[in-house]
Scaffold this motif. Structure first.
Motif, PDB file in Angstrom:
ATOM      1  N   GLU A 166      -2.157   6.078  -0.582  1.00 44.57           N
ATOM      2  CA  GLU A 166      -3.298   5.225  -0.250  1.00 44.57           C
ATOM      3  C   GLU A 166      -3.475   5.119   1.260  1.00 44.57           C
ATOM      4  O   GLU A 166      -4.614   5.104   1.765  1.00 44.57           O
ATOM      5  CB  GLU A 166      -3.124   3.834  -0.863  1.00 44.57           C
ATOM      6  N   THR A 167      -2.367   5.064   1.973  1.00 46.38           N
ATOM      7  CA  THR A 167      -2.439   5.042   3.439  1.00 46.38           C
ATOM      8  C   THR A 167      -3.041   6.340   3.954  1.00 46.38           C
ATOM      9  O   THR A 167      -3.907   6.332   4.832  1.00 46.38           O
ATOM     10  CB  THR A 167      -1.038   4.838   4.043  1.00 46.38           C
ATOM     11  N   LEU A 202       0.853  -1.186   0.000  1.00 45.95           N
ATOM     12  CA  LEU A 202       0.000   0.000   0.000  1.00 45.95           C
ATOM     13  C   LEU A 202       0.891   1.240   0.000  1.00 45.95           C
ATOM     14  O   LEU A 202       1.804   1.358   0.818  1.00 45.95           O
ATOM     15  CB  LEU A 202      -0.891  -0.011   1.246  1.00 45.95           C
TER      16      LEU A 202
END
Length: 155
Positions: A77-78, A73
């Protein structure tokens, strides 16, 4: 008129606007102060509870986000996942407060009629203002909480 009526056999009372002005101002001023004070107190309490809840969840979620980054990830996206989680936690109380104000309007309306100061436009205006003030306070804490939550999770 007050003197004539009190000296006659008039059975009732007379109120003179100028004599009662200070009493009315002190009553309504104290109610305004009490409302603002209690509202600010509840807003601070809610903000503190949500802030510390998010901080404690950040410590609990730290390992999960590290695992998500280890499996591929990206940082963006985190960050998106963090923002959506924190945004959900912050927007639900705002929606609840708006619904609560909407359902409380009949009770508020009755209290204002009792105090002889009912004005529908003013009631709606201050309902919107109270929801807006709550929203602005929550947005400020949202920005602060997102940064703190990110720093905890990304350590």
């Amino acid at each position: 008129i007050e003197t004539i009526l009190t000296e006659s056999s008039f059975n009732g009372w007379v109120e003179v606007r100028e004599k009662e002005r200070n009493t009315v101002y002190s009553l309504y001023g104290s109610l305004l102060f009490l409302g603002v004070f209690v509202g600010a107190l509840f807003l601070m309490g809610a903000v503190m509870i949500i802030y510390y809840k998010q901080v404690s969840e950040g410590y609990a979620d730290r390992d999960r986000f590290k695992t998500m980054q280890q499996v591929g990830l990206s940082r963006e996206e985190t960050k998106s996942a963090i923002n959506s989680q924190v945004l959900t936690v912050f927007m639900l109380p705002i929606i609840g407060a708006a619904v609560n104000v909407g359902f409380a309007i009949p009770a508020i309306q009755k209290m204002l009629v009792f105090l002889s100061m009912y004005d529908k436009f003013l009631l709606v205006k201050f309902g919107i203002v109270s929801v807006a003030v709550t929203f602005l306070g929550y947005v400020a804490v949202y920005k602060l909480t997102t940064n703190v939550y990110e720093s905890i999770v990304n350590r």
